[in-house]
Design an enzyme around this catalytic site. Structure first.
Site, PDB file in Angstrom:
ATOM      1  N   ASN A   9      -0.410   4.992 -13.513  1.00  0.00           N
ATOM      2  CA  ASN A   9       0.196   5.759 -12.424  1.00  0.00           C
ATOM      3  C   ASN A   9       0.282   4.855 -11.191  1.00  0.00           C
ATOM      4  O   ASN A   9      -0.720   4.615 -10.527  1.00  0.00           O
ATOM      5  CB  ASN A   9      -0.675   7.003 -12.147  1.00  0.00           C
ATOM      6  CG  ASN A   9      -0.204   7.778 -10.927  1.00  0.00           C
ATOM      7  OD1 ASN A   9       0.900   7.559 -10.425  1.00  0.00           O
ATOM      8  ND2 ASN A   9      -1.042   8.698 -10.456  1.00  0.00           N
ATOM      9  N   TRP A  10       1.484   4.393 -10.920  1.00  0.00           N
ATOM     10  CA  TRP A  10       1.652   3.442  -9.810  1.00  0.00           C
ATOM     11  C   TRP A  10       1.585   4.109  -8.440  1.00  0.00           C
ATOM     12  O   TRP A  10       1.525   3.433  -7.421  1.00  0.00           O
ATOM     13  CB  TRP A  10       2.999   2.722  -9.929  1.00  0.00           C
ATOM     14  CG  TRP A  10       3.148   1.823 -11.112  1.00  0.00           C
ATOM     15  CD1 TRP A  10       2.266   1.660 -12.151  1.00  0.00           C
ATOM     16  CD2 TRP A  10       4.240   0.956 -11.384  1.00  0.00           C
ATOM     17  NE1 TRP A  10       2.757   0.746 -13.047  1.00  0.00           N
ATOM     18  CE2 TRP A  10       3.971   0.298 -12.602  1.00  0.00           C
ATOM     19  CE3 TRP A  10       5.442   0.671 -10.726  1.00  0.00           C
ATOM     20  CZ2 TRP A  10       4.855  -0.639 -13.172  1.00  0.00           C
ATOM     21  CZ3 TRP A  10       6.324  -0.247 -11.286  1.00  0.00           C
ATOM     22  CH2 TRP A  10       6.023  -0.896 -12.492  1.00  0.00           C
ATOM     23  N   LYS A  11       1.691   5.429  -8.421  1.00  0.00           N
ATOM     24  CA  LYS A  11       1.742   6.168  -7.144  1.00  0.00           C
ATOM     25  C   LYS A  11       2.869   5.599  -6.264  1.00  0.00           C
ATOM     26  O   LYS A  11       3.880   5.141  -6.802  1.00  0.00           O
ATOM     27  CB  LYS A  11       0.375   6.138  -6.449  1.00  0.00           C
ATOM     28  CG  LYS A  11      -0.735   6.554  -7.413  1.00  0.00           C
ATOM     29  CD  LYS A  11      -2.056   6.820  -6.775  1.00  0.00           C
ATOM     30  CE  LYS A  11      -3.053   7.203  -7.864  1.00  0.00           C
ATOM     31  NZ  LYS A  11      -4.349   7.624  -7.312  1.00  0.00           N
ATOM     32  N   HIS A  97      -1.027  16.311 -10.200  1.00  0.00           N
ATOM     33  CA  HIS A  97      -1.954  15.274  -9.734  1.00  0.00           C
ATOM     34  C   HIS A  97      -2.653  15.776  -8.462  1.00  0.00           C
ATOM     35  O   HIS A  97      -2.042  16.461  -7.635  1.00  0.00           O
ATOM     36  CB  HIS A  97      -1.201  13.969  -9.463  1.00  0.00           C
ATOM     37  CG  HIS A  97      -2.145  12.829  -9.237  1.00  0.00           C
ATOM     38  ND1 HIS A  97      -2.765  12.639  -8.030  1.00  0.00           N
ATOM     39  CD2 HIS A  97      -2.602  11.870 -10.059  1.00  0.00           C
ATOM     40  CE1 HIS A  97      -3.577  11.591  -8.131  1.00  0.00           C
ATOM     41  NE2 HIS A  97      -3.490  11.105  -9.352  1.00  0.00           N
ATOM     42  N   GLU A  99      -3.315  14.431  -5.778  1.00  0.00           N
ATOM     43  CA  GLU A  99      -2.655  14.070  -4.514  1.00  0.00           C
ATOM     44  C   GLU A  99      -1.509  15.034  -4.212  1.00  0.00           C
ATOM     45  O   GLU A  99      -1.221  15.313  -3.051  1.00  0.00           O
ATOM     46  CB  GLU A  99      -2.187  12.602  -4.578  1.00  0.00           C
ATOM     47  CG  GLU A  99      -3.382  11.655  -4.498  1.00  0.00           C
ATOM     48  CD  GLU A  99      -3.228  10.350  -5.250  1.00  0.00           C
ATOM     49  OE1 GLU A  99      -2.096   9.951  -5.579  1.00  0.00           O
ATOM     50  OE2 GLU A  99      -4.276   9.713  -5.525  1.00  0.00           O
ATOM     51  N   GLU A 169      -9.176  14.446 -14.156  1.00  0.00           N
ATOM     52  CA  GLU A 169      -9.360  13.464 -13.086  1.00  0.00           C
ATOM     53  C   GLU A 169     -10.245  14.059 -11.996  1.00  0.00           C
ATOM     54  O   GLU A 169      -9.739  14.755 -11.101  1.00  0.00           O
ATOM     55  CB  GLU A 169      -8.011  13.091 -12.479  1.00  0.00           C
ATOM     56  CG  GLU A 169      -7.052  12.436 -13.452  1.00  0.00           C
ATOM     57  CD  GLU A 169      -6.041  11.573 -12.714  1.00  0.00           C
ATOM     58  OE1 GLU A 169      -5.995  10.372 -12.988  1.00  0.00           O
ATOM     59  OE2 GLU A 169      -5.328  12.094 -11.846  1.00  0.00           O
ATOM     60  N   GLY A 175      -9.545   6.606  -6.888  1.00  0.00           N
ATOM     61  CA  GLY A 175      -9.374   5.603  -5.842  1.00  0.00           C
ATOM     62  C   GLY A 175     -10.648   5.266  -5.083  1.00  0.00           C
ATOM     63  O   GLY A 175     -10.586   4.618  -4.042  1.00  0.00           O
ATOM     64  N   SER A 215     -10.784   5.873 -11.089  1.00  0.00           N
ATOM     65  CA  SER A 215     -11.448   4.557 -11.045  1.00  0.00           C
ATOM     66  C   SER A 215     -11.733   3.992 -12.431  1.00  0.00           C
ATOM     67  O   SER A 215     -12.741   3.315 -12.644  1.00  0.00           O
ATOM     68  CB  SER A 215     -12.728   4.623 -10.200  1.00  0.00           C
ATOM     69  OG  SER A 215     -12.403   4.948  -8.864  1.00  0.00           O
ATOM     70  N   GLY A 236      -4.841   4.457 -12.148  1.00  0.00           N
ATOM     71  CA  GLY A 236      -4.133   4.266 -10.883  1.00  0.00           C
ATOM     72  C   GLY A 236      -4.182   2.809 -10.459  1.00  0.00           C
ATOM     73  O   GLY A 236      -3.436   1.966 -10.959  1.00  0.00           O
ATOM     74  N   GLY A 237      -5.104   2.494  -9.550  1.00  0.00           N
ATOM     75  CA  GLY A 237      -5.192   1.150  -8.966  1.00  0.00           C
ATOM     76  C   GLY A 237      -5.147   0.024  -9.990  1.00  0.00           C
ATOM     77  O   GLY A 237      -4.436  -0.969  -9.800  1.00  0.00           O
TER      78      GLY A 237
HETATM   79  P1  PGA Z   1      -7.395   5.457  -9.698  1.00  0.00           P
HETATM   80  O1  PGA Z   1      -6.326   6.656  -9.770  1.00  0.00           O
HETATM   81  O2  PGA Z   1      -7.450   4.843 -11.075  1.00  0.00           O
HETATM   82  O3  PGA Z   1      -6.865   4.517  -8.670  1.00  0.00           O
HETATM   83  O4  PGA Z   1      -8.693   6.064  -9.317  1.00  0.00           O
HETATM   84  C1  PGA Z   1      -6.194   7.454 -10.910  1.00  0.00           C
HETATM   85  C2  PGA Z   1      -5.133   8.498 -10.663  1.00  0.00           C
HETATM   86  O5  PGA Z   1      -5.044   8.990  -9.528  1.00  0.00           O
HETATM   87  O6  PGA Z   1      -4.366   8.852 -11.562  1.00  0.00           O
END
Ligand code: PGA
Length: 255
Positions: A9-11, A97, A99, A169, A175, A215, A236-237
């Site tokens: 997930n590149w966001k 998600h 966010e 999640e 993050g 994470s 994500g990251g």
């Molecule tokens: P993260 O994000 O791996 O950066 O914690 C995961 C996500 O939000 O899907």
């Protein structure tokens, strides 16, 4: 046996040029990995979906949107629909998600409408759920996740539910660099699978893919993915760097 899924997930990251470079590196790196029972998904920002899809076609990975509208078309400036994705040959999308829930006030009721929009356009939802830190500290995490599912994908009839992918999640892990321990992940995944079993029966429960996100990186993926109910990760990251993302794919594929 369930397959493993590694979804990046590149966001809201990467310029067009950076996205092209990352896709190139993933496409090249993936050639050297025996994917066995592992599927790779890339979720780029929507302006890059078509670009990603061009790479995906030839390089054995799938593309997912990060979000969709609950509508198919109309006067909804700025939105993208599952109908559009389907017409581009894209058949996956994240929904719910944390966010989106937090910054865009997306409620479970609204998310259920998005799930319906995805399914009526043959787009598979990767449905995200998870508790915030205060809810875990109060010992309410199972109730919170159960409610998120009860009000959304657990309202689906069996046939529709059977297509859905779940992503657990925990919000406190996203993050932050603090991943859920493999035991915490397994405990929640196993609870989710048993709820699915109660609602939809053992066959659907056994087949449903439940990804862990928060994470997850090349250092902790092996232990997380080795848990019996963890079917891969939503990354994500660590998906923004090709070397690390490819390493996570290798781990999922058992290499
Ligand atoms: P993260 O994000 O791996 O950066 O914690 C995961 C996500 O939000 O899907």
């Amino acid at each position: 046996m369930r397959i493993k899924i590694v979804a990046g997930n590149w966001k809201m990251n990467k310029t067009f040029q950076d996205a092209e470079e990352l896709l190139n590196e993933i496409a090249e790196g993936i050639q050297d990995i025996e994917l066995h029972n592992t599927e790779v998904v890339v979720c780029p920002p929507s302006p890059y979906l078509e670009l990603a899809n061009d790479f995906a076609d030839e390089n054995h990975f799938f593309v997912a949107a990060q979000n969709i509208s609950d509508k198919d078309s109309g006067a909804y400036t700025g939105e993208i629909s599952a109908m559009m994705l389907n017409s581009m040959g894209i058949n996956l999308t994240l929904i719910g998600h944390s966010e989106r829930r937090k910054y865009f006030s997306e409620s479970d009721e609204f998310l259920k409408n998005k799930v319906d929009a995805a399914l009526r356009n043959d787009v598979v939802p990767i449905f995200c759920c998870g508790e915030v830190l205060s809810e875990r500290e109060a010992g309410h995490h199972f109730d919170v996740v159960r409610k998120q599912l009860d009000e959304t994908i657990f309202l689906l009839p069996s046939e529709a539910f059977a297509t859905v992918i779940v992503a657990y999640e925990p919000v406190w892990a996203i993050g932050t660099g603090v991943n859920a321990t493999p035991q915490q992940a397994q405990e929640m995944h196993s609870a989710i699978r048993s709820w699915i079993g109660e609602k939809y029966g053992p066959a659907i429960a056994a087949d449903t893919k439940i990804l862990y996100g928060g994470s997850c990186n090349a250092k902790n993926a092996a232990e997380l993915f080795s848990q019996p109910d963890v079917d891969g990760g939503l990354i994500g990251g660590a998906s923004l760097n090709s070397a690390e993302f490819l390493e996570i794919i290798r781990i999922a594929a058992g290499q």
